[in-house]
Design an enzyme around this catalytic site. Sequence first.
Site, PDB file in Angstrom:
ATOM      1  N   TRP A   1       0.846  -1.181   0.000  1.00 12.60           N
ATOM      2  CA  TRP A   1       0.000   0.000   0.000  1.00 12.60           C
ATOM      3  C   TRP A   1       0.892   1.246   0.000  1.00 12.60           C
ATOM      4  CZ3 TRP A   1      -2.204   2.528   4.907  1.00 12.60           C
ATOM      5  CH2 TRP A   1      -3.173   3.487   4.580  1.00 12.60           C
TER       6      TRP A   1
ATOM      7  N   ASP B   1      -0.868  -6.129   9.294  1.00 14.63           N
ATOM      8  CA  ASP B   1      -1.865  -5.134   8.890  1.00 14.63           C
ATOM      9  C   ASP B   1      -3.094  -5.934   8.481  1.00 14.63           C
ATOM     10  OD1 ASP B   1      -1.921  -2.337   6.495  1.00 14.63           O
ATOM     11  OD2 ASP B   1      -3.457  -3.175   7.814  1.00 14.63           O
TER      12      ASP B   1
ATOM     13  N   LYS C   1     -13.366  -1.503   5.929  1.00 10.53           N
ATOM     14  CA  LYS C   1     -13.991  -2.301   4.875  1.00 10.53           C
ATOM     15  C   LYS C   1     -14.965  -3.321   5.408  1.00 10.53           C
ATOM     16  CE  LYS C   1     -10.170  -0.647   2.735  1.00 10.53           C
ATOM     17  NZ  LYS C   1      -9.078   0.074   3.466  1.00 10.53           N
TER      18      LYS C   1
END
Lengths: 406, 454
Positions: B177, B258, B294
Amino acid sequence: MADSVFAHIVRAPEDPILGVTVAYNKDSSPVKVNLGVGAYRTEEGKPLVLNVVRRAEQMLVNDTSRVKEYLSITGLADFNKLSAKLIFGADSPAIQDNRVTTVQCLSGTGSLRVGAEFLAKHYHERTIYIPQPTWGNHPKVFTLAGLSVKYYRYYDPATRGLDFQGLLDDLAAAPGGAIVLLHACAHNPTGVDPTVDQWEKIRQLMRSKGLLPFFDSAYQGFASGNLDADAQSVRMFVADGGECLAAQSYAKNMGLYGERVGALSIVCKDADVASRVESQLKLVIRPMYSNPPLHGASIVATILKDRQMYDEWTVELKAMADRIISMRQQLFDAVKARGTPGDWSHIIKQIGMFTFTGLNAEQVAFMTREYHIYMTSDGRISMAGLSSRTVPHLADAMHAAVAKAA
Amino acid sequence: MHIQQQSASPSADRRLSVLARHLETSSSVAAKQWIMAAPTSSGTQSVFAHIVRAPEDPILGVTVAYNKDTSPVKLNLGVGAYRTEEGKPLVLNVVRKAEQQLVNDRSRVKEYLSITGLADFNKLSAKLILGADSPAIQENRVTTVQCLSGTGSLRVGAEFLARHYHQRTIYIPQPTWGNHPKIFTLAGLSVKSYRYYDPATRGLHFQGLLEDLGSAPSGAIVLLHACAHNPTGVDPTLDQWEQIRRLMRSKGLLPFFDSAYQGFASGSLDTDAQSVRMFVADGGEVLVAQSYAKNMGLYGERVGALSIVCRNADVASRVESQLKLVIRPMYSNPPIHGASIVATILKDRNLYHEWTLELKAMADRIIRMRQQLFDALRARGTPGDWSHIIKQIGMFTFTGLNKEQVAFMTKEYHIYMTSDGRISMAGLSSRTVPHLADAIHAAVTGARRGVTGY
């Protein structure tokens, strides 16, 4: 089994201000009073959610067309514009000239931290001068942001007022260009504010030395009851065309404490600079938390943009400010009535949520032990934690503590 | 340069000279030198004049460009947020229910949370990622603090490590990311990468990963995507995870997970947490950053948690006390609303169950989009092996398309995506899959669009 890689870590000391509430909660006395808390309490000693806040929140949550998408890095655009208008004035030339950049941050702390990190990265002077004393978290915010912290004289224990000469001398001796933290109103923890004349002198001195003002505005409207009056110091600096930073919090004046709503504004010389500054602020925010939380800022924007809700808010805000001012008067009258030795006029001269009583650590410990009064050891009391019912008890405690020392 | 009228006023000049006289009679000579127009006074240059305009964030730039396009067939595949079949953002029913409950409860107040956040939320989050029966939780050796979604959890964890951990280097996968290296660098860590994605196979470069971690200095921190690697969608198999775990433990490498897609990747909360639980099960120490952006669709509410699994309860307690010293000067305490929604859902049997159904529905739709896109390319006879589309997992697919092909697809087909070839499956629908397949086919075969003008 291997040792922990964190085995060497030392236990950090408990936050002193929060420690007061921890101790208060442990006390079973029916007459205990918590004057440590920096949050508004009603006459009944309860936390308060403003009616207008509840209304705005209901509206938002019942609107099923609303979604929970990410805000942009700089936050809710409406909220930012309205916040700038609130602190600088709706007619502010700086706003009209487009030379103010405003970014939504996490209440006052977050606004200070983002501003300070920005300055540590981009400003030529890495020292910030903060008043002695100041909110306990200030030096930590600035140090972790990468600035080096120095102090300027502020509170005079002898008068329980402003050490104005000391303030001027210390700022005059600061290196040109240094950053200076200013409490916009209702100085925390002392409640001692400069007069308008004194602000003007401070402004002139600072501008002559190119000292960069960084305002912490956590009590706009909450101090005097009037949003414009409480923003005068900030507006004075903006009116001279110079640059400044302002960290705004809605924790107290909208009672939005836990929602973490605030804004950082940077007033620049021109629109192009403001735009470039904003682009760099994003680079500070993105690696910290990406973008700010939606809920609290939406409540604020809803209220600020609606004529009626805005008016309702000003009425509820004034009621909070008035209650605190009446507690000041009641406490002052009560210690006078008891003939407590000393000059207690500072109680009604100081402004905002806190009073620096002038009591010392021993007296405070005595009051906690014998009277179950909980407050920080620097003698600071939160007027918001008082009520007509508990003022007499506090006055008794203060009287006993002072008489004991005499 | 803008000059305010007030700056040229005689009264200002008068005031300045009064001040100058005052300072002449008082202390320092140095003060006098600064009396003349200084940077922040009116009429002079900005103290920020030298500041360079920062480049626009590349991922966000995709949506900016998309918004400007007026084509009726435009498609935004840059967005890292779930979209329905109708292409709309989604607020889960269970989230709306929880929110209504909270806001209608007039006994609720808006007081500050503690520095570490909402206690219920923290406990429930630890259970969610580590498993309700996790021995680490039962032994009290997990400290969990509420943070601002994934980013905030990573930043707080990284600042903590930069301050207290003996090794200041973190290894991150190549690619990862875009915000990861910035977070860690600003937190005070130094960033290196380990091989991860193999463009040749569009899969995991497992050998490269093992070699690079094998040659990392002992004790180094290693960032691991718990599942649904962003941007590639390529995850290690369970066996590969086990090998990674063994290698890391043998070198004392500190895992920092993560976890942004738990439940969102496979549709199963437990499956998507397996990698994390594998590491915790061996009794070793681990950091985990959790995001509810999310899997609960709470994007803008910024809800997340950082958990640090320690050797024992005393260490965990001391670690927590130090985490507070990282958080307090950053934003004092975290926001109440989003975490309250999560806690409400996680602690209620019915709401939790409803959530798992809505979560699975989102995951299933994305998996369907993968299948449909794969089938569409096969049907068109697009050259190449496109099986990675259905092998990769999570919100994103690394198509393998290059920059030029991406630019072509944007220009000719109004497909918006990041230039690394990453597409968000969440942005697709049954209706738009054919258009995307056409675009990919044209890009890969070098065909030109049949119509002129667009």
